[in-house]
Design an enzyme around this catalytic site. Structure first.
Site, PDB file in Angstrom:
ATOM      1  N   GLY A  46      39.471  45.067  31.616  1.00 11.25           N
ATOM      2  CA  GLY A  46      39.040  45.095  33.008  1.00 11.25           C
ATOM      3  C   GLY A  46      40.108  44.450  33.874  1.00 11.25           C
ATOM      4  CD  GLN A  51      42.386  39.863  36.850  1.00 10.09           C
ATOM      5  OE1 GLN A  51      41.594  40.779  36.740  1.00 10.09           O
ATOM      6  NE2 GLN A  51      42.834  39.173  35.821  1.00 10.09           N
ATOM      7  CB  CYS A  97      41.063  35.649  32.363  1.00 16.14           C
ATOM      8  SG  CYS A  97      41.383  36.260  34.033  1.00 16.14           S
ATOM      9  CG  LEU A  98      44.598  40.783  31.459  1.00 17.12           C
ATOM     10  CD1 LEU A  98      44.535  42.145  32.122  1.00 17.12           C
ATOM     11  CD2 LEU A  98      45.520  40.812  30.249  1.00 17.12           C
ATOM     12  CG  HIS A 139      35.849  38.284  33.452  1.00 18.94           C
ATOM     13  ND1 HIS A 139      36.150  37.282  32.559  1.00 18.94           N
ATOM     14  CD2 HIS A 139      37.011  38.558  34.107  1.00 18.94           C
ATOM     15  CE1 HIS A 139      37.435  36.947  32.692  1.00 18.94           C
ATOM     16  NE2 HIS A 139      37.978  37.718  33.613  1.00 18.94           N
ATOM     17  CD  GLU A 140      37.439  42.413  35.387  1.00 13.18           C
ATOM     18  OE1 GLU A 140      38.177  41.925  36.263  1.00 13.18           O
ATOM     19  OE2 GLU A 140      37.659  42.280  34.173  1.00 13.18           O
ATOM     20  CG  HIS A 143      38.782  38.137  38.493  1.00 13.57           C
ATOM     21  ND1 HIS A 143      39.653  37.068  38.494  1.00 13.57           N
ATOM     22  CD2 HIS A 143      38.747  38.582  37.206  1.00 13.57           C
ATOM     23  CE1 HIS A 143      40.116  36.873  37.260  1.00 13.57           C
ATOM     24  NE2 HIS A 143      39.577  37.781  36.458  1.00 13.57           N
TER      25      HIS A 143
HETATM   26 CO    CO Z   1      39.903  37.925  34.438  1.00 11.57          CO
END
Ligand code: CO
Length: 168
Positions: A46, A51, A97-98, A139-140, A143
């Site tokens: 995702g 991000q 998380c990226l 999670h997204e 963000h």
């Molecule tokens: Co993340």
């Protein structure tokens, strides 16, 4: 299409509330195409627009069926997503998380959710998700509100080499 740079903490945009999308023109289309490409390249399950340093309420999610690996992963693109319904009860799962490389954490999430939003062309859409897919959506959407998994985690740690955790 092009890869975009994934920003990491402490980049301030990760802590800002993203803006509602009102213009579904070429810039948005390019952003979405780039987000899908960037998520796949990472690889991740995702990605939220902040991000890649965009302040817009856009997420992409791509995750396969956890019970059946034969089912190909399904791609969801959602603009202005909003959780409109949640199930009772919380489940704990390990997230990465990226934007927070090198760390994972156990996070409590709602098991099932209904998300309403728009597709990339502005048409209303609704997704019912459970299990890991529901976790990724939560999670997204976090963000988009400047919330990171480490804010919610029961514990955070640096995984050993070879410990695989889906990142988003
Ligand atoms: Co993340």
């Amino acid at each position: 299409m092009a890869l975009r740079e994934i920003v990491t903490i402490p980049e301030p945009i990760l802590r800002k509330k993203a803006h509602k999308v009102t213009n579904f023109g070429p810039d948005l289309q390019a952003l979405i195409d780039d987000m899908v490409e960037t998520m796949r390249d990472a690889p991740g399950v995702g990605l939220a627009a902040p991000q890649v340093a965009s302040p817009l309420r856009v997420i992409v999610v791509e995750f396969g069926d956890e019970e059946n690996e034969e089912v190909p992963p399904k791609l969801f693109t959602m603009v202005n997503p909003e959780i409109v319904r949640v199930s009772d009860g919380l489940v704990v799962g390990t997230e990465g998380c990226l934007s927070i490389p090198g760390f994972v954490g156990d996070v409590e999430r709602v098991e099932q959710i209904t998300v309403k939003g728009q597709n990339r062309f502005g048409k209303p859409m609704k997704v019912k998700a459970s299990g890991w897919l529901a976790r990724i959506f939560q999670h997204e959407i976090d963000h988009l509100n400047g919330v990171l998994f480490t804010d919610r985690a029961l514990r955070v740690w640096q995984p050993a080499e070879g410990e695989v955790v889906p990142r988003d």
